[in-house]
Design a protein around this motif. Structure first.
Motif, PDB file in Angstrom:
ATOM      1  N   TYR A 108     -10.608  15.357  -7.901  1.00  0.00           N
ATOM      2  CA  TYR A 108     -10.312  16.585  -7.170  1.00  0.00           C
ATOM      3  C   TYR A 108     -10.272  16.307  -5.671  1.00  0.00           C
ATOM      4  N   ARG A 109      -9.449  17.075  -4.974  1.00  0.00           N
ATOM      5  CA  ARG A 109      -9.343  17.024  -3.527  1.00  0.00           C
ATOM      6  C   ARG A 109      -9.662  18.399  -2.936  1.00  0.00           C
ATOM      7  N   ALA A 110     -10.238  18.384  -1.765  1.00  0.00           N
ATOM      8  CA  ALA A 110     -10.448  19.635  -1.039  1.00  0.00           C
ATOM      9  C   ALA A 110      -9.124  20.074  -0.433  1.00  0.00           C
ATOM     10  N   VAL A 111      -8.792  21.327  -0.620  1.00  0.00           N
ATOM     11  CA  VAL A 111      -7.570  21.893  -0.047  1.00  0.00           C
ATOM     12  C   VAL A 111      -7.998  22.951   0.966  1.00  0.00           C
ATOM     13  N   LEU A 112      -7.618  22.732   2.234  1.00  0.00           N
ATOM     14  CA  LEU A 112      -8.049  23.582   3.345  1.00  0.00           C
ATOM     15  C   LEU A 112      -6.842  24.179   4.038  1.00  0.00           C
ATOM     16  N   LYS A 135     -10.178  14.074   0.825  1.00  0.00           N
ATOM     17  CA  LYS A 135     -11.049  13.570  -0.230  1.00  0.00           C
ATOM     18  C   LYS A 135     -12.427  14.197  -0.086  1.00  0.00           C
ATOM     19  N   VAL A 136     -13.144  14.269  -1.201  1.00  0.00           N
ATOM     20  CA  VAL A 136     -14.519  14.774  -1.181  1.00  0.00           C
ATOM     21  C   VAL A 136     -15.439  13.755  -1.843  1.00  0.00           C
ATOM     22  N   ARG A 137     -16.721  13.832  -1.493  1.00  0.00           N
ATOM     23  CA  ARG A 137     -17.715  12.917  -2.050  1.00  0.00           C
ATOM     24  C   ARG A 137     -19.044  13.641  -2.186  1.00  0.00           C
ATOM     25  N   ASN A 138     -19.959  12.979  -2.847  1.00  0.00           N
ATOM     26  CA  ASN A 138     -21.350  13.461  -2.983  1.00  0.00           C
ATOM     27  C   ASN A 138     -21.470  14.854  -3.615  1.00  0.00           C
ATOM     28  N   PRO A 139     -20.940  15.070  -4.833  1.00  0.00           N
ATOM     29  CA  PRO A 139     -20.154  14.134  -5.641  1.00  0.00           C
ATOM     30  C   PRO A 139     -18.652  14.364  -5.465  1.00  0.00           C
ATOM     31  N   GLU A 140     -17.879  13.462  -6.042  1.00  0.00           N
ATOM     32  CA  GLU A 140     -16.426  13.657  -6.131  1.00  0.00           C
ATOM     33  C   GLU A 140     -16.124  14.173  -7.540  1.00  0.00           C
ATOM     34  N   PRO A 141     -15.792  15.464  -7.695  1.00  0.00           N
ATOM     35  CA  PRO A 141     -15.492  15.978  -9.044  1.00  0.00           C
ATOM     36  C   PRO A 141     -14.279  15.258  -9.640  1.00  0.00           C
ATOM     37  N   ILE A 142     -14.388  14.940 -10.882  1.00  0.00           N
ATOM     38  CA  ILE A 142     -13.311  14.239 -11.582  1.00  0.00           C
ATOM     39  C   ILE A 142     -13.142  14.862 -12.961  1.00  0.00           C
ATOM     40  N   ARG A 143     -11.912  15.153 -13.325  1.00  0.00           N
ATOM     41  CA  ARG A 143     -11.654  15.588 -14.700  1.00  0.00           C
ATOM     42  C   ARG A 143     -11.088  14.392 -15.462  1.00  0.00           C
ATOM     43  N   CYS A 144     -11.653  14.133 -16.611  1.00  0.00           N
ATOM     44  CA  CYS A 144     -11.252  12.990 -17.436  1.00  0.00           C
ATOM     45  C   CYS A 144     -10.163  13.436 -18.408  1.00  0.00           C
ATOM     46  N   ILE A 145      -9.046  12.751 -18.374  1.00  0.00           N
ATOM     47  CA  ILE A 145      -7.912  13.087 -19.236  1.00  0.00           C
ATOM     48  C   ILE A 145      -7.931  12.165 -20.451  1.00  0.00           C
ATOM     49  N   VAL A 162     -15.294  21.814 -11.577  1.00  0.00           N
ATOM     50  CA  VAL A 162     -15.498  22.252 -10.197  1.00  0.00           C
ATOM     51  C   VAL A 162     -16.881  22.863 -10.031  1.00  0.00           C
ATOM     52  N   VAL A 163     -17.228  23.795 -10.896  1.00  0.00           N
ATOM     53  CA  VAL A 163     -18.508  24.500 -10.777  1.00  0.00           C
ATOM     54  C   VAL A 163     -19.673  23.532 -10.924  1.00  0.00           C
ATOM     55  N   GLU A 164     -19.557  22.591 -11.876  1.00  0.00           N
ATOM     56  CA  GLU A 164     -20.639  21.629 -12.080  1.00  0.00           C
ATOM     57  C   GLU A 164     -20.758  20.663 -10.909  1.00  0.00           C
ATOM     58  N   GLY A 165     -19.623  20.291 -10.301  1.00  0.00           N
ATOM     59  CA  GLY A 165     -19.668  19.440  -9.120  1.00  0.00           C
ATOM     60  C   GLY A 165     -20.373  20.129  -7.965  1.00  0.00           C
ATOM     61  N   CYS A 166     -20.078  21.419  -7.759  1.00  0.00           N
ATOM     62  CA  CYS A 166     -20.735  22.183  -6.706  1.00  0.00           C
ATOM     63  C   CYS A 166     -22.226  22.328  -6.991  1.00  0.00           C
ATOM     64  N   ALA A 167     -22.563  22.527  -8.261  1.00  0.00           N
ATOM     65  CA  ALA A 167     -23.978  22.639  -8.626  1.00  0.00           C
ATOM     66  C   ALA A 167     -24.720  21.354  -8.298  1.00  0.00           C
ATOM     67  N   ALA A 168     -24.065  20.219  -8.536  1.00  0.00           N
ATOM     68  CA  ALA A 168     -24.687  18.936  -8.215  1.00  0.00           C
ATOM     69  C   ALA A 168     -24.881  18.784  -6.712  1.00  0.00           C
ATOM     70  N   ALA A 169     -24.044  19.455  -5.929  1.00  0.00           N
ATOM     71  CA  ALA A 169     -24.173  19.419  -4.471  1.00  0.00           C
ATOM     72  C   ALA A 169     -25.114  20.501  -3.964  1.00  0.00           C
ATOM     73  N   VAL A 220     -12.897  12.570   5.229  1.00  0.00           N
ATOM     74  CA  VAL A 220     -13.564  12.735   3.939  1.00  0.00           C
ATOM     75  C   VAL A 220     -14.659  13.781   4.112  1.00  0.00           C
ATOM     76  N   LEU A 221     -14.736  14.703   3.155  1.00  0.00           N
ATOM     77  CA  LEU A 221     -15.738  15.765   3.222  1.00  0.00           C
ATOM     78  C   LEU A 221     -16.843  15.515   2.211  1.00  0.00           C
ATOM     79  N   ASP A 222     -18.051  15.824   2.590  1.00  0.00           N
ATOM     80  CA  ASP A 222     -19.107  15.971   1.600  1.00  0.00           C
ATOM     81  C   ASP A 222     -18.890  17.329   0.941  1.00  0.00           C
ATOM     82  N   LEU A 223     -19.056  17.372  -0.369  1.00  0.00           N
ATOM     83  CA  LEU A 223     -18.780  18.621  -1.077  1.00  0.00           C
ATOM     84  C   LEU A 223     -19.606  19.781  -0.511  1.00  0.00           C
ATOM     85  N   VAL A 224     -20.829  19.478  -0.076  1.00  0.00           N
ATOM     86  CA  VAL A 224     -21.691  20.528   0.462  1.00  0.00           C
ATOM     87  C   VAL A 224     -21.121  21.142   1.739  1.00  0.00           C
ATOM     88  N   ASP A 225     -20.175  20.443   2.405  1.00  0.00           N
ATOM     89  CA  ASP A 225     -19.537  21.005   3.607  1.00  0.00           C
ATOM     90  C   ASP A 225     -18.817  22.312   3.300  1.00  0.00           C
TER      91      ASP A 225
END
Length: 293
Positions: free
Chosen positions: A162-166, A253-263, A201-208, A177-182
């Motif tokens: 996933y990428r942050a779209v601003l 890009k985002v990090r800490n964490p970087e959400p990823i969907r597995c295909i 997405v929701v689980e990635g934010c929860a981890a942050a 590069v953004l930290d997800l918590v940003d």
């Protein structure tokens, strides 16, 4: 009927017997049995040979047609045994269509030109029933939580980050590069409906350490980008959903964490031995990915 055809073509029972590897009496018996079924004489003697009656000519012509059809059927069956022909039923979700499935199918058609394809979009919330119920050979799916479905084998294809779209000009767009918590205190544009993509997405934010505040809901990545461009919020969108980038957004890009969907490819186990299906899976895995920046 093929024996009758041989007699008509050869012009005599003796010649037909020689060509077929039968005895003349065996040929005569088969013609007699066919005449009994037809209820009409099929041959008449002419000198030392025979010629067909009208009924004999009719059956001989149909025997030729049947022989051609049988030969074509045998060829088709041989191709099917070799898996050069047949039907592959494939299901996919929207963003996988153009970026993943289309180029893979282009390669499949080159390698297996006789294969026919039944291609349909599937329900993103529950993409597996058509495979489990035998209506599809393969479905391209996102991160199935339950990978123990009886009769289904899951093959990992790729990880779609996933990428942050601003909004263009947003204060955070100055960072590469953004930290997800940003993004924790920002209003959010939801880019997916309920399902595994939104869960990622929701689980990635929860981890942050936060829960995203969805100010606007969308179930389409292009529409979500439009909402972001007008300043209604920020969003997370997977790379495969960013093939058409809105000019009014910045992508980071985002990090800490970087959400990823597995295909994954969900494959019906009874179909997994088919060479064409294995070829399709290989093609899906080989499709080049173009990361969005």
């Amino acid at each position: 009927m093929q024996v009758l055809r041989a007699v008509v073509t050869s012009g005599s029972i003796t010649a037909a017997a020689t060509n077929l590897g039968y005895t003349p009496s065996a040929v005569s018996q088969q013609v007699a049995a066919l005449e009994k079924q037809a209820g009409l004489p099929l041959l008449e003697r002419v000198g030392r040979g025979v010629r067909p009656t009208e009924a004999g000519r009719l059956l001989s012509e149909h025997a030729g047609i049947i022989s051609g059809q049988v030969a074509r059927a045998e060829t088709a069956l041989a191709d099917l045994r070799a898996r050069h022909t047949g039907l592959l039923s494939i299901r996919y979700f929207a963003t996988a269509g153009a970026t993943l499935v289309a180029p893979a199918l282009a390669r499949l058609r080159q390698e297996y030109p006789g294969i026919r394809v039944d291609l349909k979009m599937t329900d993103p919330q529950d993409p597996l029933p058509e495979v489990t119920e035998g209506r599809a050979d393969l479905a391209v799916v996102v991160h199935p939580r339950d990978r123990s479905r009886q009769g289904i084998h899951f093959v990992h294809l790729l990880d779609d980050a996933y990428r942050a779209v601003l909004p263009r000009g947003h204060r955070l767009a100055a960072k590469k590069v953004l930290d997800l918590v940003d993004l924790a205190d920002e209003p959010w544009v939801r880019s997916d409906g309920p399902g595994p993509c939104l869960d990622t997405v929701v689980e990635g934010c929860a981890a942050a350490g936060f829960t995203p505040d969805f100010a606007v809901e969308s179930e389409d990545y292009a529409t979500a980008q439009g909402f972001v461009a007008t300043g209604l919020g920020v969003s997370l969108i997977p790379v495969m959903g960013l093939t058409r980038r809105h000019p009014g957004v910045a992508i980071r890009k985002v990090r800490n964490p970087e959400p990823i969907r597995c295909i994954h490819a969900a494959v019906r186990e009874t179909s997994s031995s088919r060479p064409a299906l294995r070829g399709l899976i290989a093609a899906l895995r080989d499709v080049p990915q173009h990361p969005a920046h």
